[in-house]
Design a protein around this motif. Structure first.
Motif, PDB file in Angstrom:
ATOM      1  N   ILE A 187       0.881  -1.156   0.000  1.00  0.00           N
ATOM      2  CA  ILE A 187       0.000   0.000   0.000  1.00  0.00           C
ATOM      3  C   ILE A 187       0.917   1.203   0.000  1.00  0.00           C
ATOM      4  O   ILE A 187       1.678   1.412   0.927  1.00  0.00           O
ATOM      5  CB  ILE A 187      -0.908   0.016   1.246  1.00  0.00           C
ATOM      6  N   GLY A 188       0.885   1.964  -1.071  1.00  0.00           N
ATOM      7  CA  GLY A 188       1.799   3.086  -1.163  1.00  0.00           C
ATOM      8  C   GLY A 188       1.244   4.180  -2.050  1.00  0.00           C
ATOM      9  O   GLY A 188       0.039   4.259  -2.301  1.00  0.00           O
ATOM     10  N   VAL A 189       2.128   4.982  -2.562  1.00  0.00           N
ATOM     11  CA  VAL A 189       1.753   6.122  -3.384  1.00  0.00           C
ATOM     12  C   VAL A 189       1.015   5.675  -4.645  1.00  0.00           C
ATOM     13  O   VAL A 189       0.089   6.331  -5.103  1.00  0.00           O
ATOM     14  CB  VAL A 189       3.016   6.935  -3.762  1.00  0.00           C
ATOM     15  N   LEU A 190       1.417   4.547  -5.196  1.00  0.00           N
ATOM     16  CA  LEU A 190       0.806   4.056  -6.425  1.00  0.00           C
ATOM     17  C   LEU A 190      -0.486   3.288  -6.182  1.00  0.00           C
ATOM     18  O   LEU A 190      -1.107   2.802  -7.114  1.00  0.00           O
ATOM     19  CB  LEU A 190       1.797   3.169  -7.186  1.00  0.00           C
ATOM     20  N   GLY A 191      -0.898   3.160  -4.938  1.00  0.00           N
ATOM     21  CA  GLY A 191      -2.138   2.461  -4.635  1.00  0.00           C
ATOM     22  C   GLY A 191      -1.894   1.114  -3.981  1.00  0.00           C
ATOM     23  O   GLY A 191      -0.785   0.800  -3.550  1.00  0.00           O
ATOM     24  N   MET A 192      -2.952   0.318  -3.955  1.00  0.00           N
ATOM     25  CA  MET A 192      -2.886  -0.974  -3.287  1.00  0.00           C
ATOM     26  C   MET A 192      -2.744  -2.082  -4.322  1.00  0.00           C
ATOM     27  O   MET A 192      -3.377  -2.052  -5.366  1.00  0.00           O
ATOM     28  CB  MET A 192      -4.149  -1.205  -2.461  1.00  0.00           C
ATOM     29  N   GLU A 193      -1.895  -3.044  -4.001  1.00  0.00           N
ATOM     30  CA  GLU A 193      -1.721  -4.226  -4.837  1.00  0.00           C
ATOM     31  C   GLU A 193      -2.174  -5.435  -4.042  1.00  0.00           C
ATOM     32  O   GLU A 193      -1.826  -5.579  -2.867  1.00  0.00           O
ATOM     33  CB  GLU A 193      -0.253  -4.407  -5.229  1.00  0.00           C
ATOM     34  N   PHE A 194      -2.960  -6.311  -4.680  1.00  0.00           N
ATOM     35  CA  PHE A 194      -3.414  -7.516  -4.008  1.00  0.00           C
ATOM     36  C   PHE A 194      -2.233  -8.428  -3.714  1.00  0.00           C
ATOM     37  O   PHE A 194      -1.276  -8.504  -4.484  1.00  0.00           O
ATOM     38  CB  PHE A 194      -4.432  -8.266  -4.868  1.00  0.00           C
ATOM     39  N   SER A 195      -2.324  -9.132  -2.595  1.00  0.00           N
ATOM     40  CA  SER A 195      -1.274 -10.081  -2.230  1.00  0.00           C
ATOM     41  C   SER A 195      -1.335 -11.289  -3.156  1.00  0.00           C
ATOM     42  O   SER A 195      -2.358 -11.554  -3.802  1.00  0.00           O
ATOM     43  CB  SER A 195      -1.461 -10.543  -0.783  1.00  0.00           C
ATOM     44  N   GLN A 196      -0.252 -12.034  -3.196  1.00  0.00           N
ATOM     45  CA  GLN A 196      -0.232 -13.263  -3.998  1.00  0.00           C
ATOM     46  C   GLN A 196      -1.253 -14.259  -3.477  1.00  0.00           C
ATOM     47  O   GLN A 196      -1.872 -14.986  -4.236  1.00  0.00           O
ATOM     48  CB  GLN A 196       1.184 -13.877  -3.999  1.00  0.00           C
ATOM     49  N   LYS A 197      -1.474 -14.263  -2.157  1.00  0.00           N
ATOM     50  CA  LYS A 197      -2.455 -15.181  -1.570  1.00  0.00           C
ATOM     51  C   LYS A 197      -3.859 -14.866  -2.079  1.00  0.00           C
ATOM     52  O   LYS A 197      -4.622 -15.767  -2.423  1.00  0.00           O
ATOM     53  CB  LYS A 197      -2.395 -15.120  -0.040  1.00  0.00           C
TER      54      LYS A 197
END
Length: 153
Positions: A44-54
């Motif tokens: 979770i950062g400046v570029l937004g949220m990325e889903f986890s591999q799980k």
């Protein structure tokens, strides 16, 4: 046949296991994989949220997650928001850009009255990820459980 008998090797454990399995009214299935709120996003950062591999691996599968029901918009509905902590207000946001990293929407199998707002619950449902707008309510979500059931712990 030639009159020979073939005996299968049996031990006490195998006989008891077969007998007990025959008494069950339905097949025994393994519990769905557990998912925790801290496992939803990889970054979770400046570029937004990325889903986890799980989340990516479990998407489309039935999963189990434990949390707290947010206050619903109506006393009886077929969906609610699940969060990692008790909430005083419903956390729906105006867009997925504002989506909190510690909630997901739960769409139930059937409409029901909610009564367990302060209690911890366990929810089982089919995990979906990606931005989606509910055509009935207009609410936007990034993570959802569909065809879900819940119970108080």
């Amino acid at each position: 046949m030639s009159g020979k008998c073939f005996a299968l090797p049996m031990n006490r454990r195998a006989v008891l296991g077969a007998g007990c399995a025959a008494l069950l009214p339905f097949p025994v299935h393994a519990a769905p994989p557990e998912l925790a709120f801290n496992e939803l996003y990889a970054r979770i950062g400046v570029l937004g949220m990325e889903f986890s591999q799980k989340v990516l691996d479990l998407s489309g599968q039935r999963v189990r997650i434990t949390g707290f029901m947010a206050p619903p918009l109506k006393a009886e509905a077929d969906f609610f928001v699940l969060g990692k902590a008790p909430m005083a207000i419903c956390p729906f946001c105006s867009s997925d850009a504002d989506w909190p990293d510690d909630i997901l929407v739960v769409y139930l199998r059937r409409r029901q009255t909610f009564a367990h707002l302060a209690d911890m619950i366990v929810v089982e449902g089919v995990l979906e990820h990606g931005s989606w707008t509910d055509p009935e309510t207009g609410f936007v979500s990034l993570l959802r459980l569909r065809d879900a059931d819940y119970r108080r712990i």
